[in-house]
Write an enzyme that holds these catalytic residues in place. Structure first.
Site, short mmCIF file in Angstrom:
data_model
loop_
_atom_site.label_atom_id
_atom_site.label_comp_id
_atom_site.label_asym_id
_atom_site.label_seq_id
_atom_site.Cartn_x
_atom_site.Cartn_y
_atom_site.Cartn_z
N HIS B 58 -8.10 -55.43 43.37
CA HIS B 58 -7.25 -54.52 42.60
C HIS B 58 -6.60 -55.26 41.44
O HIS B 58 -5.53 -55.85 41.59
CB HIS B 58 -6.17 -53.91 43.51
N ARG B 62 -7.48 -54.72 31.42
CA ARG B 62 -6.97 -54.16 30.17
C ARG B 62 -8.01 -53.99 29.06
O ARG B 62 -7.69 -53.45 28.01
CB ARG B 62 -5.81 -55.02 29.60
N ASP B 303 -2.95 -56.24 42.44
CA ASP B 303 -2.54 -55.24 41.44
C ASP B 303 -2.08 -55.94 40.17
O ASP B 303 -1.11 -55.53 39.52
CB ASP B 303 -1.45 -54.32 42.00
N PHE B 321 5.36 -50.23 34.29
CA PHE B 321 5.25 -50.74 35.65
C PHE B 321 4.23 -51.88 35.68
O PHE B 321 3.28 -51.88 34.91
CB PHE B 321 4.75 -49.64 36.59
#
Lengths: 312, 422, 182
Positions: B58, B62, B303, B321
């Site tokens: 995960h 970008r 993440d 976030f």
């Protein structure tokens, strides 16, 4: 002594620091009562009122406080819509620094904005209300007003009624009154009470009839109509019926209870007009005391020089 | 090209092997024992842990679209520096990875970068808008390993049910970022004492748990495997534990920040600690740790979400976030979970390699003879203080700056080639 | 770290009493009585001295002279050079100063800067007929063109020395000592 660079909230202050602020506001109030309401203390200092939200009373109060202390003050207003676009707060802060501001008073719709500003500039930053976080000068004037009437805060029962969830005044009052030894209760519908207040030593009530018993101070918060549109309570009518301060409810409190409101009031909703204008209300005194408290803040944060050690 | 990794403690969760031995690599594959010759590279791994290459299932690379935050080249370089030989990247790029061309582009870029392997995750719905299904089969053929709308969770149960029925046919797992947007609306941190005192809008635990329940129910009904991304609440862990007991095809991952930090890290409006799902309470962190220990939580994933400095240097409400994680994950797993006795080294290796490989259907995560020689070597005693300025990632947004970590990757080998050496 | 060493006692309790009695007489004489006369003590030790002078004036003339209290902190010219701001206390001048003969009272007259601040502070309260200055000790070293109208005792000092006035009301006993920085 007051050794802080900024005033971001009451949560981080000690009881002694709060007392010093209140003590300093006493002589400041005397100055306001003079025919010539001016002392030269902050001559040559620049105070910037940076307001990203409308506020007649807080901004006016800070502006007068700066003028009474002979500081030069300028107002920069920005609608909250420009916060998201336009220049970032950080860049605005750097610009104000380049203009040699000594104190920046910030009102901002987002919690924590003063922290960001304080970290970005050497100027003293005073939080004049940030989102639902804190509004320390309002709580200080509340404390000052109560202390003027009752001499001491310790041992008093203070009840804050209304939209605690969105209220920065409630949070600052909670810290200020509990630190000085008062019992603080909050009262409102469960949808307007944030979680975890018990952890801060606060008693939570949902019925006015229970919360107001033997209250020394009642602080009524303004209810925003938009909260009803957000579905947080069914109607202003029902809210007023359950949480409005009226004669019958006021009778549950002590006879010498002080009724306060940070303003602006919705008469007939959270407070009836006869109580707002009645003998127990000290709402106008709060406004006068606000200037004294803010003078004290400006003096303590900007009156001294660089932070080098003082060897007498 | 031959290599012998000598004297390390070899951990192979697929076979349960945990012994001090030598590992042989020949032509990019794990090999039988051979005699060293002049061209054989010798790696001394004594005192170190040798395990299948770690896979972070995960991450956000970008690219395309947000190259100022990270590129596939910088992200995969950060991966190998963090001990990862492979990463699965989420589709929230611009354009969204909702068609085969973006999936192919990502794989091409990854091959050019030549660092860690990149396993693209395709979007479930077109533009991750939660309406019509994306071309899932076509993306699957192009190399998408799983499907997810990640941070834009599919809100309509009907849409998710159809996607699961379709993915069942493809044999692909659905990765779900569980968040009910009506409960989380406007929230920027965990709802609790700290959101109250900071005056920030909270995201209640129920926002995650309701969606975890929904995915479990749909997985049971459709038979499509569902993987719960970055599980963060005690309630979610209990739901997954119960579902597994009932034999429902559900797996879960936890991030290092969710087993290490609580919502207290947000105090002072630290935007580096703003992440979704948010850092939760003490009991939640404890539950995530327990879920890892009893294998309710199968995998550890970061993440990894790099952002530019200016994006995070704003009011808390306005900050995006996410935090970077690739270069601190191993250190946090060892410091917080292995050295504390919550996980054995073999368990930790499984959650970082074998299990993610299995969930994504990759022929990785094992040291079996003849498989690709993706290997990570960790020095369990090596200590370091986290310094974001030293990150290879473009993103420096971490709440762990200044934290002391013990147990760090010292070598990352991808297909027999050393890509990182400390 | 500097320490202070007590060097000499220049006035004892009787000395202070005699000095104040003389000053009281001089004030009455100069002002031809007590009409329109007010005393304003500068915080901290000017305040008890002003009260004592008022007492003496009452003994001599039989008339009550109003006494006010002045805090000059907000008028200081050295605030920006101090690391921490001094505590501000209240000014209590509960009578109009307009048209009054104001006698400012302080314990030690030194650089003159405190008096400068006090003059500004009084002017902000109103426009007096005149302002006079009474000091228990004048130790010299003026930095501004200011002089006292009534002095208890002139004491030549060096800048290394410190003159400390101690009063019953604030310190538990009456005396004036010279201390030296060592």
């Amino acid at each position: 002594m007051f050794k802080r660079k900024d005033l971001l909230g009451l949560k981080d202050l000690t009881a002694a620091e709060i007392e010093l602020l209140l003590d300093t506001a006493v002589p400041m109030k005397e100055i306001i009562t003079r025919p010539i309401k001016k002392v030269p203390t902050l001559r040559g200092r620049t105070v910037v009122n940076l307001f990203y939200e409308n506020s007649t009373r807080t901004r006016g109060s800070f502006e007068l406080a700066a003028k009474y202390l002979s500081a030069d003050s300028i107002n920069i207003s920005s609608s909250s819509s420009s916060v998201a676009k336009g220049e970032s707060l950080y860049d605005t802060a750097r610009t104000l620094q380049a203009l040699r501001a000594d104190v920046i008073i910030l009102r901002h719709p987002m919690a924590g904005a003063p922290h960001l500003l304080a970290g970005a500039v050497p100027a003293a930053v005073i939080n004049a209300g940030d989102g639902a976080h804190e509004h320390p000068s309002q709580a200080l004037l509340d404390l000052f007003t109560v202390r003027e009437h009752r001499g001491e805060i310790s041992g008093l029962r203070v009840v804050i009624v209304g939209d605690i969830l969105h209220s920065r005044v409630a949070r600052s009052d909670i810290w200020g009154f509990t630190k000085l030894g008062a019992e603080v209760r909050v009262c409102g519908p469960p949808t307007l009470i944030p979680p975890g207040l018990e952890q801060a030593g606060i008693k939570v009530f949902h019925r006015m009839e229970e919360a107001l018993v033997d209250a020394d101070v009642i602080i009524m918060l303004r209810i925003q109509k938009e909260r009803q549109q957000q579905g947080l309570f069914p109607s202003l009518r029902e809210y007023a019926r359950m949480y409005g301060l009226n004669r019958e409810r006021l009778a549950l409190a002590r006879k010498d209870v002080l009724v306060m409101h940070p303003g602006p009031m919705n008469r007939g909703v959270e407070i009836t007009a006869d109580i707002a204008g009645g003998p127990r209300a000290v709402i106008e005194e709060q406004v006068t005391n606000g200037v004294a408290v803010r003078m004290a803040l400006l003096y303590l944060l900007a009156g001294g020089g660089a932070g080098h050690e003082n060897d007498h | 090209m031959k290599m012998i990794i000598k004297g390390g403690r070899v951990l192979d969760p697929a076979s349960g092997r945990d012994e001090v031995t030598d590992l042989y690599i020949c032509d990019g594959l794990i090999s039988d024992k051979f005699e060293a010759d002049a061209g054989t590279a010798i790696v001394d791994a004594s005192g170190q842990l040798v395990m299948p290459g770690l896979i972070d299932m995960h991450v956000h690379l970008r690219e395309p679209g947000y190259e100022y935050k990270e590129t596939i080249a910088t992200g995969t370089a950060a991966a190998v520096r963090g001990g990862f030989t492979g990463v699965a990247c989420m589709p929230n790029t611009n354009p969204v990875a909702d068609n085969r061309y973006v999936v192919e582009f990502i794989r091409k870029r990854a091959a050019e970068a030549g660092q860690a392997g990149v396993y693209p995750v395709g979007a479930i719905t077109r533009g991750s808008r939660g309406k019509e299904m994306a071309e899932l089969a076509d993306m699957r053929d192009a190399g998408a390993v799983a499907f997810s709308d990640d941070g834009h969770p599919v809100m309509e149960a009907g849409t998710m049910r159809l996607a699961m029925q379709y993915c069942k046919m493809l044999g692909a797992v659905i990765i779900s970022h569980c968040e009910d947007k009506t409960l989380a609306a406007g929230g920027v941190m965990h709802e609790g004492y700290y959101s109250t005192i900071l005056g920030l809008k909270g995201i209640p635990a129920s926002a995650e748990e309701i969606m975890v329940s929904r995915e479990i129910i749909l997985a049971a009904e459709t038979g499509c495997p569902v993987h719960i991304a970055h599980i963060s609440t005690a309630g979610s862990v209990a739901l997954v534990r119960e579902a597994k007991k009932r034999g429902i095809p559900v797996t879960a991952e936890a991030t290092p920040h969710h087993f290490t930090l609580t919502d207290r890290a947000v105090a002072g409006y630290n935007t580096a600690a703003k992440v979704n799902p948010p850092l939760r309470g003490e009991a939640d962190v404890q539950a995530v740790r327990e879920g890892l220990a009893d294998n309710t939580i199968d995998a550890i994933a970061t993440d990894h979400a790099p952002h530019a400095f200016d994006e995070k240097n704003v009011e808390f409400d306005l900050a995006p976030f996410g935090m970077v994680g690739l270069e601190t994950a191993v250190g946090l797993v060892w410091t917080e979970l292995v050295h504390t006795g919550i996980l054995t080294p073999l368990q930790a290796a499984a959650k970082l390699s074998l299990n993610p490989a299995r969930i994504l259907g990759l022929k990785r995560g094992t040291l079996a003879m003849g498989t690709a020689a993706d290997i990570t070597i960790i020095d369990p005693g090596l200590e370091e203080t986290v310094d974001p300025e030293k990150f290879t990632s473009k993103g420096k947004n971490t709440p762990f700056a200044g934290r002391r970590l013990k147990g760090l990757p010292v070598m990352t080998i991808v297909a027999g080639e050393i890509k990182y050496r400390r | 770290m500097e320490t202070l060493k007590e060097k000499a006692r220049i006035l004892d309790s009787d000395g202070i009493r005699r000095a104040l009695t003389r000053i009281a007489h001089e004030i009455i004489e100069r002002n031809k009585g007590t009409d329109n006369l007010v005393l304003i003590g500068i915080r901290r030790r000017g305040v008890p001295l002003a009260r004592r002078l008022a007492e003496k004036i009452k003994e001599i003339e039989g008339s009550l002279v109003p006494v006010g209290v002045l805090d000059i902190t907000l008028y200081r010219d050295d605030l920006s050079t101090l690391a921490h701001q001094p505590v501000v206390r209240q000014t209590e001048v509960n009578f109009p100063v307009k048209g009054k003969k104001v006698v400012l009272v302080d314990d030690v007259l030194y650089t003159g800067r405190t008096i400068r601040a006090a003059l500004d502070a009084i002017m902000d309260l109103g426009r007096p007929y005149n302002i006079q200055l009474a000091a228990l000790i004048d130790r010299g070293h003026r930095e501004l063109p200011i002089r006292a109208d009534y002095v208890g005792k002139n004491v030549p000092t060096s800048r290394r020395e410190l003159v400390e006035v101690r009063l019953e009301e604030t310190d538990g006993k009456d005396e004036v000592v010279i201390q030296e920085k060592t």
